[in-house]
Enzyme design. Structure first.
Site, PDB file in Angstrom:
ATOM      1  N   GLY A 135       2.866  -3.981  -3.219  1.00 55.52           N
ATOM      2  CA  GLY A 135       2.685  -3.535  -1.849  1.00 55.52           C
ATOM      3  C   GLY A 135       3.292  -2.186  -1.558  1.00 55.52           C
ATOM      4  O   GLY A 135       3.310  -1.741  -0.405  1.00 55.52           O
ATOM      5  N   GLY A 179       2.107   0.630  -2.705  1.00 60.10           N
ATOM      6  CA  GLY A 179       1.057   1.645  -2.734  1.00 60.10           C
ATOM      7  C   GLY A 179       0.895   2.302  -4.089  1.00 60.10           C
ATOM      8  O   GLY A 179       0.413   3.435  -4.178  1.00 60.10           O
ATOM      9  N   SER A 220      -1.175   1.618  -6.471  1.00 57.77           N
ATOM     10  CA  SER A 220      -2.584   1.858  -6.796  1.00 57.77           C
ATOM     11  C   SER A 220      -3.100   3.100  -6.085  1.00 57.77           C
ATOM     12  O   SER A 220      -3.831   3.912  -6.667  1.00 57.77           O
ATOM     13  CB  SER A 220      -3.436   0.636  -6.430  1.00 57.77           C
ATOM     14  OG  SER A 220      -3.364   0.359  -5.037  1.00 57.77           O
ATOM     15  N   ALA A 238      -1.276   5.676  -5.100  1.00 60.40           N
ATOM     16  CA  ALA A 238      -0.653   6.831  -5.751  1.00 60.40           C
ATOM     17  C   ALA A 238      -1.395   7.182  -7.037  1.00 60.40           C
ATOM     18  O   ALA A 238      -1.605   8.357  -7.354  1.00 60.40           O
ATOM     19  CB  ALA A 238       0.820   6.540  -6.045  1.00 60.40           C
ATOM     20  N   ASP A 263      -3.001   3.457   2.645  1.00 64.84           N
ATOM     21  CA  ASP A 263      -2.194   3.815   1.476  1.00 64.84           C
ATOM     22  C   ASP A 263      -2.672   5.110   0.830  1.00 64.84           C
ATOM     23  O   ASP A 263      -1.861   5.981   0.478  1.00 64.84           O
ATOM     24  CB  ASP A 263      -2.213   2.682   0.444  1.00 64.84           C
ATOM     25  CG  ASP A 263      -1.322   1.515   0.838  1.00 64.84           C
ATOM     26  OD1 ASP A 263      -0.601   1.637   1.842  1.00 64.84           O
ATOM     27  OD2 ASP A 263      -1.347   0.484   0.145  1.00 64.84           O
TER      28      ASP A 263
END
Length: 220
Positions: A9, A11, A13, A15, A56
């Site tokens: 959670g 973020g 993915s 990034a 995100d």
């Protein structure tokens, strides 16, 4: 690889896919605008989460603090100007959770009791508006109180867990003015708001006794 824990959670993915978009922009004979990088990141997030919110990849693209609102069309977001530094401590439970599964569970609870979910959402929306006002005013005490209230709503929504709750309680006990779970929930991360550099260090030290990973960061 970086230090971000996947499926937590934080973020990671987002990034990763935003970094990939920037790498492709540098490697190919085409320079992508920030909007195009963000759009590419959103498409990449679909591969991880199915129907991502877009927050995100937007945060990963632009950085800083932003106000994000999902709509039926393109999302709305604005970059926030802070009245002073915002010192945060993040801690990981070390537990991973699937965003897709958690979102699916919450959707099922919504469909089972629309009135309950509507009431909770109204309280959540009001907290978000109050939180933005506190952020704009630089009122850390009010912002911390609202983080605590938000965590209570997440507990009611059943997306928190004992490990997150324990970290939240420990952070408050060590001097945080507010703390809450962050991200997917049912594991993953929590964050604590610390008004001074000294309290930030004290909270981080306390959480390091319980959490496998702890980070300090400051938005200014």
């Amino acid at each position: 690889g970086g230090s971000l824990t996947a499926v937590s959670g934080i973020g990671a993915s987002a990034a990763q896919v935003v970094s990939l978009a920037r790498a492709l922009s540098a490697a190919l004979p085409r320079t992508l605008s920030e909007e195009e990088v963000n759009a590419a990141g959103y498409e990449g997030e679909k591969g991880y989460h199915g129907t991502p919110s877009g927050v995100d990849n937007t945060a990963a693209t632009y950085g800083g603090v932003l106000r994000f609102q999902r709509t039926d069309g393109a999302p709305l977001f604005t970059m926030k100007k802070l009245a002073g530094p915002i010192r945060i401590v993040y801690a990981s439970t070390g537990i991973t959770a699937s965003t897709t599964k958690v979102v699916g569970d919450v959707k099922a609870k919504k469909e089972a009791d629309e009135a309950w979910f509507g009431s909770l959402l109204a309280r959540y929306t009001a907290l978000a508006a109050e939180g933005e006002a506190a952020l704009d005013a630089g009122d850390m005490a009010a912002l911390g109180r609202l983080l605590d209230e938000n965590h209570a709503l997440c507990q009611e929504l059943t997306v928190s867990c004992k490990e997150l709750d324990d970290l939240v309680v420990a952070a408050r006990g060590a001097g945080a003015v507010g703390a809450k779970m962050s991200g997917t929930g049912r594991g993953g991360l929590m964050l604590a708001l610390t008004p001074t550099a000294e309290s930030q260090a004290a909270v981080a030290k306390a959480l390091e006794k319980l959490a496998p990973q702890v980070w300090m960061t400051t938005f200014a």
